[in-house]
Design an enzyme around this catalytic site. Structure first.
Site, mmCIF file in Angstrom:
data_model
loop_
_atom_site.group_PDB
_atom_site.id
_atom_site.type_symbol
_atom_site.label_atom_id
_atom_site.label_comp_id
_atom_site.label_asym_id
_atom_site.label_seq_id
_atom_site.Cartn_x
_atom_site.Cartn_y
_atom_site.Cartn_z
ATOM 1 N N TYR A 79 -4.688 3.876 7.460
ATOM 2 C CA TYR A 79 -5.961 3.153 7.471
ATOM 3 C C TYR A 79 -6.854 3.667 8.599
ATOM 4 O O TYR A 79 -6.886 4.856 8.862
ATOM 5 C CB TYR A 79 -5.742 1.631 7.611
ATOM 6 C CG TYR A 79 -4.659 1.062 6.767
ATOM 7 C CD1 TYR A 79 -4.638 1.289 5.393
ATOM 8 C CD2 TYR A 79 -3.649 0.302 7.318
ATOM 9 C CE1 TYR A 79 -3.647 0.736 4.605
ATOM 10 C CE2 TYR A 79 -2.654 -0.247 6.526
ATOM 11 C CZ TYR A 79 -2.656 -0.020 5.182
ATOM 12 O OH TYR A 79 -1.681 -0.555 4.416
ATOM 13 N N VAL B 166 0.860 -3.710 3.985
ATOM 14 C CA VAL B 166 0.676 -5.005 4.650
ATOM 15 C C VAL B 166 1.907 -5.899 4.643
ATOM 16 O O VAL B 166 1.907 -6.940 5.292
ATOM 17 C CB VAL B 166 -0.510 -5.826 4.090
ATOM 18 C CG1 VAL B 166 -1.834 -5.280 4.537
ATOM 19 C CG2 VAL B 166 -0.447 -5.990 2.612
ATOM 20 N N SER C 62 0.800 -1.238 0.000
ATOM 21 C CA SER C 62 0.000 0.000 0.000
ATOM 22 C C SER C 62 0.827 1.280 0.000
ATOM 23 O O SER C 62 0.285 2.344 -0.297
ATOM 24 C CB SER C 62 -0.900 0.039 1.226
ATOM 25 O OG SER C 62 -2.133 -0.535 0.929
ATOM 26 N N LYS D 261 0.704 3.548 -2.921
ATOM 27 C CA LYS D 261 -0.448 4.415 -3.209
ATOM 28 C C LYS D 261 -0.074 5.894 -3.155
ATOM 29 O O LYS D 261 -0.600 6.704 -3.920
ATOM 30 C CB LYS D 261 -1.585 4.109 -2.217
ATOM 31 C CG LYS D 261 -2.163 2.719 -2.426
ATOM 32 C CD LYS D 261 -3.063 2.259 -1.305
ATOM 33 C CE LYS D 261 -3.569 0.847 -1.621
ATOM 34 N NZ LYS D 261 -4.201 0.166 -0.521
ATOM 35 N N TYR E 237 -2.382 -2.177 -10.729
ATOM 36 C CA TYR E 237 -2.452 -1.988 -9.270
ATOM 37 C C TYR E 237 -1.696 -3.109 -8.545
ATOM 38 O O TYR E 237 -0.902 -2.861 -7.630
ATOM 39 C CB TYR E 237 -3.916 -1.919 -8.817
ATOM 40 C CG TYR E 237 -4.060 -1.947 -7.317
ATOM 41 C CD1 TYR E 237 -3.749 -0.816 -6.554
ATOM 42 C CD2 TYR E 237 -4.461 -3.104 -6.650
ATOM 43 C CE1 TYR E 237 -3.847 -0.850 -5.164
ATOM 44 C CE2 TYR E 237 -4.557 -3.138 -5.267
ATOM 45 C CZ TYR E 237 -4.251 -2.017 -4.529
ATOM 46 O OH TYR E 237 -4.329 -2.050 -3.155
#
Ligand code: GLN
Length: 329
Positions: free
Chosen positions: A249, A267, A71, A74, A197
């Site tokens: 998050y 993660v 992540s 991103k 992605y």
């Protein structure tokens, strides 16, 4: 000059070593296993890195161990989409509101606006990736890799087994992409967007790389060692704002309260954080808490912020022992 340099920097190295020592035996947390390849990580891996905007580097532990960025990608793809589309056009496709939901939640996609909440959770990130421009999938992947290379300062590669592992099992992400296609929030070939992605999430990095990438953001988008402008400095404010409010998050609010600097986790166990105009900090340790954040990483950053005062609202009051440790002659 050389002697001064050594005296100035010793406190940061000592600080990182003491934090590593403090938490290396912490055994709580679990490895992510929903992407089968991630369950193969060693729970003992633990690295800490700091890179300053003037190019000084401090490392302790498993800082050269490669892992997939997940992540954390991103943040950087969002910067690329800002460059491709501009702030206003991008805002129409992806919002900037924190969700308070898990990173892989699809519950809010069916609400009024149909617009994914922010680019730091999966739905918004998939929508952001689907916007990356390029004539075909190869050109889009090459543009994305070139972007990561500007931040890292070397060639980067996709870990093919992790990419395939996630492509085979990423049914939630595929469901989100279909919902967003249904609502007209993403267009075109969603399998190609999902592939891109999954590929961006499978880019291999080290803890040292993450600190350099964070330092580049801290340095207005200019890589502190190569001098390459990785992203237009006009977008640093946008990138850091969404990291600050949405990067951790459903722990983002507590992170802002306790640690107080823009950050992003993934993660695979990485967390990178930006002390604007000062340094990038990265921690890598794969065991995660229930929110998907590295357990050791959270402890290290909480201690650093409390003991060394780099919370943004401490910085504004001029109280930053971390800056003093980096800058005192
Ligand atoms: N590739 C992962 C996913 O989409 C990234 C999630 C994460 O790091 N939180 O599920």
């Amino acid at each position: 000059m050389g002697a001064n340099y050594r005296i100035t920097m010793a406190p940061i190295q000592a600080l990182l070593e003491s934090l590593h020592h403090r938490y290396r035996d912490l055994s709580s947390g679990t490895l992510a296993s929903y992407i089968p390849q991630l369950a193969k990580a060693d729970p003992q891996w633990f690295g800490l890195s700091v890179v300053t905007v003037d190019g000084q580097c401090f490392h302790v532990g498993d800082v050269a161990q490669q892992f997939t960025i997940q992540s954390i990608s991103k943040v950087f793809v969002y910067g690329m989409a800002l460059e491709d589309y501009g702030r206003d056009r991008l805002l129409k496709k992806v919002g900037v509101e924190p969700t308070g939901d898990p990173f892989n939640s699809l519950i809010r996609l069916d609400e009024d606006s149909k617009r994914p909440d922010n680019p730091m959770v999966n739905a918004g990130a998939i929508a952001t990736t689907s916007l990356i421009t390029g004539a075909d999938p190869t050109e889009r992947l090459n543009r994305l890799l070139a972007m990561f290379e500007r931040y890292i300062g070397r060639e980067v590669y996709v870990d093919v087994s992790t990419f395939l592992s996630e492509r085979d099992t990423g049914h939630r992400n595929r469901a989100m992409a279909h919902l967003m296609l249904n609502f007209g929030m993403i267009n075109g070939d969603i399998e190609a967007a999902l592939d891109l992605y999954f590929q961006q999430c499978a880019v291999l990095v080290t803890c040292q790389d993450l600190a350099v990438m964070a330092a580049t953001l801290a340095n207005q988008g200019c890589h502190p060692l190569t001098g390459t402008q990785a992203v237009d400095s006009a977008y640093i404010r946008d990138i850091l704002s969404v990291m600050y409010t949405c990067g951790m998050y459903n722990f983002a609010g507590e992170w802002a309260y306790r640690v107080g600097i823009p950050a992003k986790s993934g993660v695979s166990g990485g967390i990178l954080a930006v002390v604007p105009n000062l340094a990038g900090i990265a921690v890598f340790s794969p065991p995660l808490d229930k929110n998907g954040n590295s357990v050791r990483g959270l402890r290290v950053f909480e201690d650093l912020s409390r003991e060394y005062g780099f919370h943004l609202f401490d910085l504004s009051l001029g109280r930053c022992r971390f800056r003093d440790a980096l800058q005192q002659p």
